[in-house]
Design a protein around this motif. Structure first.
Motif, PDB file in Angstrom:
ATOM      1  N   ASP A  76       0.802  -1.226   0.000  1.00  0.00           N
ATOM      2  CA  ASP A  76       0.000   0.000   0.000  1.00  0.00           C
ATOM      3  C   ASP A  76       0.835   1.276   0.000  1.00  0.00           C
ATOM      4  N   LYS A 147       0.570  -5.235  -7.001  1.00  0.00           N
ATOM      5  CA  LYS A 147       0.119  -3.873  -6.690  1.00  0.00           C
ATOM      6  C   LYS A 147      -1.157  -3.539  -7.466  1.00  0.00           C
ATOM      7  N   ARG A 150      -4.275  -5.490  -5.973  1.00  0.00           N
ATOM      8  CA  ARG A 150      -4.349  -5.588  -4.509  1.00  0.00           C
ATOM      9  C   ARG A 150      -5.769  -5.433  -3.976  1.00  0.00           C
ATOM     10  N   ARG A 151      -6.651  -4.799  -4.718  1.00  0.00           N
ATOM     11  CA  ARG A 151      -8.026  -4.632  -4.248  1.00  0.00           C
ATOM     12  C   ARG A 151      -8.980  -5.684  -4.810  1.00  0.00           C
ATOM     13  N   ALA A 152      -8.467  -6.574  -5.643  1.00  0.00           N
ATOM     14  CA  ALA A 152      -9.300  -7.650  -6.191  1.00  0.00           C
ATOM     15  C   ALA A 152      -9.498  -8.728  -5.134  1.00  0.00           C
ATOM     16  N   TRP A 154      -9.137 -11.982  -3.131  1.00  0.00           N
ATOM     17  CA  TRP A 154      -7.980 -12.864  -3.100  1.00  0.00           C
ATOM     18  C   TRP A 154      -8.258 -14.187  -3.799  1.00  0.00           C
ATOM     19  N   TYR A 191      -0.975 -13.626   0.159  1.00  0.00           N
ATOM     20  CA  TYR A 191      -2.278 -13.842   0.777  1.00  0.00           C
ATOM     21  C   TYR A 191      -2.209 -14.758   1.993  1.00  0.00           C
TER      22      TYR A 191
END
Length: 352
Positions: A76, A147, A150-152, A154, A191
């Protein structure tokens, strides 16, 4: 597994078993290159061939899984700082050691095929990794991908990566082939970091059961390898994951032992070993095979492996001790794109 499985928020500066696991991995990588090189030059196989074959399902998966282990701590950060640490850092060492390795290989190509062939090989190396340096080349690609996603969810990214690995894509180009084959393990490290740390803690607390589990795993892995089924779709993914976790458990078991100190030392400097092992490996192989002092291919492979690990560590020690040639293993400030205020943490960026 849940989306919150990340590395602990405040880990120790270095985690002993992580360095031991990296040490095991880098020894296996050098062993593979050393053994196959010796066997090719000698035209015969030795006892080390079986150790290399046994390690094949998990040798690189574990390396990539560990590379993703602490990714949650930096994912982040703003793009400029992230690219400096995760892309420019490795690009510097790739280009530097591309030139160093090329200095030993390109003169022969120039004599045989002319200067144009050398230029062609150099330019090709910018899009298709050169020799043993492909791991350094691929890491930034994985980090940028992580990067971006990262918001998808897991489960979606990990499932996609598992599918890519199972498809066993072979285009003939290193980058797409290895990206598809290794992405799953980088994401697994990212993850599953918290779960992996718990596995290491459990292994330390249940040594007897861990040893039993490692014995069962070794039998299954060996049986799959020597039965010729280890590379089948699905089987390779299962063996790669199981083997990577087995190395984590084994490293956790021995991390406190004095005998593990050489592995920890090598693991802490694993990238330095990876960058520099080619020269002592090749030189030792040439001397032993041409001299004929040792006839057994297995013993030659073992000695070349030791030289390939010890040589870079000795060079790293000499460089860092003397202060001469530190650019080989420490990225100079001139090659940073992020320029925060100097601090003990940011002043040096070692290649480990």
């Amino acid at each position: 597994m849940t989306a919150t499985l990340r590395a602990p928020s405040a880990p120790k500066p270095r985690v002993d078993w992580v360095d031991v696991a990296k040490g095991i991995c880098i020894v296996m990588v050098v062993m593979m290159h050393s053994t196959l090189g010796v066997e090719k030059a000698a035209g015969a196989e030795g006892f080390m061939h079986y150790a290399v074959a046994f390690a094949r399902p998990f040798r690189m998966p574990d390396f990539f899984m560990i590379s993703g282990l602490f990714l949650a701590l930096v994912i982040d950060r703003d793009w400029r700082l992230y690219l400096d640490r995760k892309v420019v850092h490795f690009a510097y060492f790739y280009l530097l050691w591309l030139v160093i390795q090329g200095a030993f290989k390109w003169p022969g190509i120039a004599l045989d095929e002319g200067a144009g062939a050398v230029l062609h090989q150099f330019l090709l190396s910018l899009i298709d990794p050169f020799g043993t340096l492909w791991f350094i080349y691929l890491l930034p690609i994985f980090f940028v991908f992580a990067k971006l996603v990262r918001r998808a969810p897991w489960w979606l990214t990990l499932g996609f990566a598992a599918l890519l690995e199972s498809l066993q894509i072979h285009t003939g180009w290193m980058v797409p082939d290895e990206f598809c084959a290794r992405l799953f393990y980088v994401l697994l490290g990212w993850y599953g970091a918290s779960a992996i740390f718990r596995i290491a803690d459990w292994a330390r607390e249940h040594r007897g059961l861990t040893l039993l589990g490692l014995a069962v795993w070794a039998l299954i892995n060996g049986a799959a390898v020597f039965a010729g089924v280890a590379t089948l779709p699905g089987v390779s993914l299962a063996l790669g994951t199981a083997g990577a976790l087995a190395i984590v458990a084994a490293a956790a078991l021995i991390a406190d032992a004095t005998a593990a100190e050489p592995l920890r030392y090598a693991g802490e400097r694993s990238i330095a070993v990876y960058l520099a092992f080619f020269l002592p490996m090749a030189a030792t192989r040439a001397v032993l095979i041409k001299s004929g002092v040792i006839q057994d291919v297995g013993w030659i492979s073992l000695i070349v492996t030791i030289a390939g690990v010890v040589g870079p560590l000795a060079l790293h020690w000499a460089v860092m001790r003397s202060g001469w040639g530190t650019f080989l293993f420490v990225r100079p400030r001139a090659f940073h794109i992020d320029r925060p205020r100097p601090s003990p943490e940011t002043r040096l960026q070692p290649a480990r």
